[in-house]
Design a protein around this motif. Sequence first.
Motif, mmCIF file in Angstrom:
data_model
loop_
_atom_site.group_PDB
_atom_site.id
_atom_site.type_symbol
_atom_site.label_atom_id
_atom_site.label_comp_id
_atom_site.label_asym_id
_atom_site.label_seq_id
_atom_site.Cartn_x
_atom_site.Cartn_y
_atom_site.Cartn_z
ATOM 1 N N ARG A 140 0.843 -1.196 0.000
ATOM 2 C CA ARG A 140 0.000 0.000 0.000
ATOM 3 C C ARG A 140 0.875 1.241 0.000
ATOM 4 O O ARG A 140 2.036 1.197 0.386
ATOM 5 C CB ARG A 140 -0.907 0.011 1.233
ATOM 6 N N SER A 183 -1.900 5.397 2.958
ATOM 7 C CA SER A 183 -2.952 4.421 3.200
ATOM 8 C C SER A 183 -2.662 3.513 4.394
ATOM 9 O O SER A 183 -3.479 2.660 4.741
ATOM 10 C CB SER A 183 -3.162 3.566 1.945
ATOM 11 N N PRO A 198 -2.707 2.118 7.981
ATOM 12 C CA PRO A 198 -3.612 2.369 9.111
ATOM 13 C C PRO A 198 -2.894 3.075 10.257
ATOM 14 O O PRO A 198 -1.704 2.873 10.493
ATOM 15 C CB PRO A 198 -4.051 0.954 9.525
ATOM 16 N N ARG A 239 -6.740 5.923 8.497
ATOM 17 C CA ARG A 239 -5.562 5.854 7.631
ATOM 18 C C ARG A 239 -4.815 7.174 7.796
ATOM 19 O O ARG A 239 -5.406 8.199 8.161
ATOM 20 C CB ARG A 239 -5.962 5.666 6.166
ATOM 21 N N HIS A 286 -10.155 3.245 -0.276
ATOM 22 C CA HIS A 286 -10.458 3.999 0.946
ATOM 23 C C HIS A 286 -11.102 5.347 0.616
ATOM 24 O O HIS A 286 -12.079 5.741 1.256
ATOM 25 C CB HIS A 286 -9.162 4.218 1.737
ATOM 26 N N THR A 297 -13.250 9.368 8.525
ATOM 27 C CA THR A 297 -12.668 8.220 7.853
ATOM 28 C C THR A 297 -13.775 7.355 7.265
ATOM 29 O O THR A 297 -14.958 7.541 7.588
ATOM 30 C CB THR A 297 -11.811 7.381 8.814
#
Length: 420
Positions: A23, A27, A29, A35, A66, A273
Amino acid sequence: MRVAAIILAGGAGTRLTVLSHKRAKPSVPFAGKYRIIDFTLSNCVNSGVFDVAVLTQYRPHSLNRHLGIGRPWDLDRSRGGLRVLQPYQGRGHQEWYRGTADAVLQNLEYLDEVRADTVLILSGDHIYKMDYRPMLAFHQEKEADLTIAVMNVPEHETHRFGILTTNRQSRVTEFHEKPDTPEYGTLANMGIYVFRADVLRTVLPALGEQHPDLDFGKHVIPALLETHKVYAFPFDGYWVDVGTIQSYWEASMDLLRPDSPLQLYDRSWVIHTRSYERPTAKLGPQAHVVQSMICNGAIVRGRVERSVLSPGVYVSPGAVVRESVVMNDTWIGPGAVLDRVIVDKDVVIGAGALVGVGDDVDTPNRTEPDKLNTGISVIGKAAHVPPNTRIGRNVLIHPDVDEDAFAPFDGVVPSGETIE
């Protein structure tokens, strides 16, 4: 003043090792359910900026999923709103972004589409809360061509930043990109810029012909100092570049302090989010939780101390999670112990496994000695750690490894090792 924001979100984040193998860094977490990019996006909408372009490049799929159409941030609008822009090939010169300013250069037409006269350029990989409106007002008041957000950093960290010198009117007189010594002061470039749109339209194409890898710190700022009005805007809030394993872990631990500087629970500045519906967190009869964050869908039947558990994490009876970050849907078996470990999504920790064993925190990782050297071990996405395995400090476990990868170590993985 018509403001558009451009968020640079194409970074590979190599210093985060396996956390960014699958990723883009924005992005990754953070803080359980968020994120990294959520903080910059939320700052934009909370500051009243609703024309937002996100420039992606490296492994964008997770980030694209996302972001979607921007609904969680109120950016799903028929006029303005969120635009996700990636490099493409056409009949012009478009190609991969080769520098931070080159990425903006290749998307200048976006500024024309939204008719912006002022451009807020941001990084998508910093953790902070900032109202951009005072900085925009300062930029307008000074009639600046470029305004740079700055903050003071410790002397031993100045080599990581661009360092500025200003006069009494806050006008920038010198700029040194990542100097080797702290002789130029401690006023650091935060990577937050306000430009006059006309300056970008004229300066970037000219500089791009000289520098194919056009970068704001290396090329644009030094060039503008000679010909334009460049000012520094001071910021004294919490801001951190979570670009290393150590800084990511420290920022995660900061969340757990009673006086946390980030204040995620402040209703006047909500961090938005994309959330997924899960049941509330559940604590079993043997659970013991101390100074931790437990997200929705997590089930705790063991002991969790000063840790962050993302949605869907399961901690079995007798298991201990201490000063660790555990991401979505990880299963921690009975009697397993995690001590100062960062665990990516969908990992299985076998029963009785001990991860983060021993006091030899100074033994650097064999394959990534410059990135894993402070005692924190990292486990990549969907890895399986066998039951009853002892794993030391600064150990790097790659994504998707199965139990067979541990066979050569006969149940004991020494500090500094890498499992691939």
